[in-house]
Design a protein around this motif. Structure first.
Motif, short mmCIF file in Angstrom:
data_model
loop_
_atom_site.label_atom_id
_atom_site.label_comp_id
_atom_site.label_asym_id
_atom_site.label_seq_id
_atom_site.Cartn_x
_atom_site.Cartn_y
_atom_site.Cartn_z
N LYS A 161 0.83 -1.21 0.00
CA LYS A 161 0.00 0.00 0.00
C LYS A 161 0.86 1.26 0.00
O LYS A 161 0.51 2.27 -0.63
N PRO A 192 -3.21 -0.76 -7.38
CA PRO A 192 -2.46 -2.02 -7.21
C PRO A 192 -2.70 -2.89 -8.43
O PRO A 192 -3.81 -2.92 -8.98
N LYS A 240 -9.52 -2.22 -10.13
CA LYS A 240 -9.46 -0.99 -10.92
C LYS A 240 -10.75 -0.78 -11.69
O LYS A 240 -11.26 0.35 -11.77
N PRO A 290 -2.97 6.00 -8.46
CA PRO A 290 -2.16 4.79 -8.53
C PRO A 290 -2.99 3.58 -8.09
O PRO A 290 -3.67 3.62 -7.07
N TYR A 311 -7.69 5.75 1.00
CA TYR A 311 -7.29 5.57 -0.39
C TYR A 311 -7.98 6.67 -1.18
O TYR A 311 -9.20 6.68 -1.32
N LEU A 362 1.65 3.00 -3.19
CA LEU A 362 0.55 3.63 -3.92
C LEU A 362 0.30 5.02 -3.35
O LEU A 362 -0.80 5.37 -2.89
N GLY A 422 -3.95 8.50 -3.90
CA GLY A 422 -3.37 7.22 -3.51
C GLY A 422 -3.56 6.92 -2.02
O GLY A 422 -4.45 7.44 -1.36
N TYR A 423 -2.68 6.08 -1.50
CA TYR A 423 -2.81 5.59 -0.14
C TYR A 423 -2.28 6.59 0.89
O TYR A 423 -1.22 7.20 0.71
#
Length: 211
Positions: free
Chosen positions: A59, A107, A114, A105, A85, A62, A69-70
């Protein structure tokens, strides 16, 4: 009691929806939007659980900026202990100078994640744009500004062609510190306005000015 707005009913009676939305934004400042076609709470929970249960080192990769992102949980934070997130531009930056338009971003372990995020993000953008347009129209009318030309163009002017600034998945994990050792809360969680706004009113956050 949290105000509740039925989205399908709002589509039928936009004037009443605008008034209800305006009242909710005045007090308490938020509302619950129900009955949104295409919204699947179980699917949302399943995918957010999947994401937040990824290994921490995965994580942490990202993360591109404070709005994308994270975001790891901070045990020293003076608000709630949470990890986020942050979702926004799905493909590429529209304006390189604005970090709110950075690509999200993802994973790469699960392509279906996604696909879900794209669908959810698009749905939230549609709902937020609808509410914002109705609110602006209601604001004009209650202020006595009966500008039919402005009303007619409101739908095209609010968020047209621009991404939703931030859509957030949030997880509240158990706090690692004993309650007596946790920092005293000094502020509440910051609010996030996720409606797409027209350029003149958009918050312009440039790179290097995140703080």
């Amino acid at each position: 009691k949290v105000p509740r707005l039925d989205y399908l009913e709002a589509l039928k009676d936009s004037a009443s929806a605008a008034a209800a939305f305006k009242a909710a934004m005045a007090e308490p400042g938020f509302l619950f939007v129900a009955n949104v076609p295409g919204y699947d709470a179980q699917e949302l929970e399943r995918w957010t659980r999947w994401f937040f249960h990824l290994p921490q080192e995965r994580k942490m990769k990202l993360r591109t900026n404070p709005y994308r992102g994270y975001v790891p949980a901070d045990k020293a934070a003076e608000s709630s202990f949470k990890e986020l997130y942050e979702i926004g531009g799905l493909d590429q930056s529209q304006e390189d100078s604005y970090i709110l338009y950075d690509a999200t971003p993802f994973p790469d372990e699960e392509p279906a994640f996604k696909d879900f995020v794209r669908r959810h993000y698009s749905l939230m953008q549609e709902v937020s744009r609808f509410q914002t347009v109705r609110y602006l129209k209601e604001k004009r009318l209650t202020e006595g500004r009966r500008d039919s030309a402005a009303d007619a163009s409101a739908g095209a002017g609010v968020g047209a062609g621009e991404p939703l600034p931030v859509d957030t998945f949030l997880h509240l994990p158990p706090h690692p510190l004993p309650r007596e050792d946790r920092p005293a809360p000094r502020r509440s969680d910051p609010g996030r306005h996720s409606a797409p706004l027209p350029r003149p009113h958009r918050q312009r956050v440039r790179r290097g000015e995140e703080d």
